[in-house]
Design a protein around this motif. Structure first.
Motif, PDB file in Angstrom:
ATOM      1  N   SER A 117       0.828  -1.196   0.000  1.00 52.25           N
ATOM      2  CA  SER A 117       0.000   0.000   0.000  1.00 52.25           C
ATOM      3  C   SER A 117       0.868   1.254   0.000  1.00 52.25           C
ATOM      4  CB  SER A 117      -0.903   0.002   1.238  1.00 52.25           C
ATOM      5  OG  SER A 117      -1.606   1.229   1.329  1.00 52.25           O
ATOM      6  N   GLU A 118       0.323   2.350  -0.545  1.00 53.66           N
ATOM      7  CA  GLU A 118       1.040   3.623  -0.549  1.00 53.66           C
ATOM      8  C   GLU A 118       1.070   4.255   0.839  1.00 53.66           C
ATOM      9  OE1 GLU A 118      -0.884   6.025  -3.455  1.00 53.66           O
ATOM     10  OE2 GLU A 118      -0.271   4.780  -5.157  1.00 53.66           O
ATOM     11  N   THR A 119       0.149   3.818   1.724  1.00 56.09           N
ATOM     12  CA  THR A 119       0.033   4.362   3.068  1.00 56.09           C
ATOM     13  C   THR A 119       0.496   3.320   4.079  1.00 56.09           C
ATOM     14  OG1 THR A 119      -1.881   5.673   2.366  1.00 56.09           O
ATOM     15  CG2 THR A 119      -1.569   5.391   4.737  1.00 56.09           C
ATOM     16  N   PRO A 120       1.253   3.704   5.103  1.00 59.54           N
ATOM     17  CA  PRO A 120       1.631   2.734   6.140  1.00 59.54           C
ATOM     18  C   PRO A 120       0.403   2.023   6.698  1.00 59.54           C
ATOM     19  CG  PRO A 120       2.817   4.778   6.441  1.00 59.54           C
ATOM     20  CD  PRO A 120       1.808   5.040   5.354  1.00 59.54           C
ATOM     21  N   LEU A 121       0.533   0.716   6.907  1.00 60.40           N
ATOM     22  CA  LEU A 121      -0.620  -0.076   7.319  1.00 60.40           C
ATOM     23  C   LEU A 121      -1.256   0.440   8.601  1.00 60.40           C
ATOM     24  CD1 LEU A 121       0.487  -3.751   6.530  1.00 60.40           C
ATOM     25  CD2 LEU A 121      -1.173  -2.340   5.319  1.00 60.40           C
ATOM     26  N   GLN A 122      -0.456   0.957   9.524  1.00 58.24           N
ATOM     27  CA  GLN A 122      -1.014   1.419  10.781  1.00 58.24           C
ATOM     28  C   GLN A 122      -1.882   2.662  10.611  1.00 58.24           C
ATOM     29  OE1 GLN A 122       2.167   1.082  10.034  1.00 58.24           O
ATOM     30  NE2 GLN A 122       3.476   2.744  10.836  1.00 58.24           N
ATOM     31  N   GLN A 123      -1.795   3.314   9.438  1.00 60.24           N
ATOM     32  CA  GLN A 123      -2.616   4.493   9.170  1.00 60.24           C
ATOM     33  C   GLN A 123      -3.855   4.157   8.343  1.00 60.24           C
ATOM     34  OE1 GLN A 123      -0.286   7.759   7.595  1.00 60.24           O
ATOM     35  NE2 GLN A 123       1.470   7.254   8.904  1.00 60.24           N
ATOM     36  N   ILE A 124      -4.014   2.898   7.981  1.00 56.57           N
ATOM     37  CA  ILE A 124      -5.170   2.471   7.185  1.00 56.57           C
ATOM     38  C   ILE A 124      -6.268   1.974   8.107  1.00 56.57           C
ATOM     39  CG2 ILE A 124      -5.984   0.769   5.502  1.00 56.57           C
ATOM     40  CD1 ILE A 124      -3.283   0.940   4.152  1.00 56.57           C
ATOM     41  N   GLU A 125      -7.482   2.431   7.865  1.00 60.34           N
ATOM     42  CA  GLU A 125      -8.628   2.007   8.666  1.00 60.34           C
ATOM     43  C   GLU A 125      -9.271   0.783   8.017  1.00 60.34           C
ATOM     44  OE1 GLU A 125     -12.450   4.203  10.577  1.00 60.34           O
ATOM     45  OE2 GLU A 125     -12.359   4.214   8.385  1.00 60.34           O
ATOM     46  N   ILE A 126      -9.383  -0.293   8.783  1.00 62.69           N
ATOM     47  CA  ILE A 126     -10.049  -1.506   8.299  1.00 62.69           C
ATOM     48  C   ILE A 126     -11.111  -1.897   9.316  1.00 62.69           C
ATOM     49  CG2 ILE A 126      -9.784  -3.904   7.574  1.00 62.69           C
ATOM     50  CD1 ILE A 126      -6.866  -3.337   6.978  1.00 62.69           C
ATOM     51  N   LEU A 127     -12.367  -1.794   8.927  1.00 60.91           N
ATOM     52  CA  LEU A 127     -13.486  -2.207   9.769  1.00 60.91           C
ATOM     53  C   LEU A 127     -13.991  -3.552   9.269  1.00 60.91           C
ATOM     54  CD1 LEU A 127     -15.398   1.197  10.066  1.00 60.91           C
ATOM     55  CD2 LEU A 127     -13.690   0.233  11.619  1.00 60.91           C
ATOM     56  N   GLU A 128     -14.489  -4.373  10.161  1.00 60.50           N
ATOM     57  CA  GLU A 128     -14.912  -5.725   9.790  1.00 60.50           C
ATOM     58  C   GLU A 128     -16.421  -5.820   9.537  1.00 60.50           C
ATOM     59  OE1 GLU A 128     -11.530  -8.715  11.583  1.00 60.50           O
ATOM     60  OE2 GLU A 128     -13.495  -8.661  12.534  1.00 60.50           O
ATOM     61  N   LEU A 129     -16.757  -6.589   8.516  1.00 58.70           N
ATOM     62  CA  LEU A 129     -18.144  -6.935   8.197  1.00 58.70           C
ATOM     63  C   LEU A 129     -18.170  -8.431   7.927  1.00 58.70           C
ATOM     64  CD1 LEU A 129     -21.097  -6.539   7.358  1.00 58.70           C
ATOM     65  CD2 LEU A 129     -20.289  -5.791   5.107  1.00 58.70           C
ATOM     66  N   ASN A 130     -18.801  -9.182   8.839  1.00 54.36           N
ATOM     67  CA  ASN A 130     -18.885 -10.626   8.662  1.00 54.36           C
ATOM     68  C   ASN A 130     -20.290 -11.101   9.003  1.00 54.36           C
ATOM     69  OD1 ASN A 130     -18.957 -10.871  11.575  1.00 54.36           O
ATOM     70  ND2 ASN A 130     -16.732 -10.548  11.532  1.00 54.36           N
TER      71      ASN A 130
END
Length: 236
Positions: free
Chosen positions: A53-66
């Motif tokens: 990714s172009e952005t550091p992973l710790q700055q990426i928001e990942i919300l879960e949908l299951n």
């Protein structure tokens, strides 16, 4: 305020290098996004790390949908797009929203006026159908069938009867550790002339796709499919 877009981002079906199965525009889109909804955050991060990714992973928001996500939580998941940011949807199943809980977020996006952008990538269901030799003019996907032996037998007979009447390919999946039981039930239950395709590890190096009549399945050795992702198809 102008809304962002919801990108439906496919992922490889296994440990295949992303560049081998995903087109450049899909990779470029995933690399630039900073807001994601994923069925599993851990595997989504592994996918983004592989791009990278172009952005550091710790700055990426990942919300879960299951499957356990409440309907009341969906607006919060779509909030980045409603605020004007592009949002990516990542599935555990290859293509988002196909045999996947992400369909609920896509439906909400349409309701809220968010543009939905499907992106090209591997779908085990379509790959299996393409390679099966069964009808691609009329087909239906049924997800998981009942697990109880009696209920499963009844359902297989229903699908076979419908296939015969409609000249339709029936497609379904099973939890990998029950693959052997599913194939045994198909061979035991269906008519000798019914064609059954077993498509395993699609798009991977270990890919194996076999189509036989039930009578042939009864006479020949079965492939080893235990604990391997498999799609089953039948046409009477």
């Amino acid at each position: 305020m102008k809304t962002g877009r919801l990108y439906l981002i496919p992922v490889p079906l296994g440990q295949t290098p992303v560049a081998d199965v995903l087109p450049g525009p899909v990779l470029a889109c995933a690399q630039r996004l900073v807001h994601f909804v994923a069925e599993n955050a851990k595997t989504a991060r592994a996918f983004l790390k592989s791009l990278p990714s172009e952005t550091p992973l710790q700055q990426i928001e990942i919300l879960e949908l299951n499957e356990h996500t409440a309907a009341s939580a969906l607006p919060q998941l779509l909030a980045p797009a409603l605020a004007g940011n592009d949002l990516g949807l990542i599935s555990e199943a290859g293509c988002p929203a196909v045999a996947d809980p992400g369909a609920a977020l896509v439906a909400l996006a349409h309701q809220r006026g968010v543009q939905v952008v499907p992106m090209i990538g591997p779908s085990s269901i379509l790959l299996a159908l393409m390679a099966s030799g069964l009808s691609g003019q009329s087909f239906a996907f049924h997800g998981y069938l009942p697990s109880g032996p009696q209920e499963l037998g009844t359902r297989l007979r229903e699908l076979e009867r419908e296939s015969r009447q409609q000249q339709r390919t029936q497609i379904f999946i099973e939890t990998p550790y029950r693959n052997r039981q599913m194939l045994a039930a198909l061979v035991q239950t269906c008519a000798p002339s019914t064609r059954v395709c077993v498509a395993t590890d699609l798009s991977l190096d270990e890919e194996q796709i076999t189509t036989r009549t039930v009578s042939e399945w009864r006479r020949q050795q079965h492939p080893e499919i235990s604990r391997r992702p498999t799609v089953f198809l039948l046409q009477a």
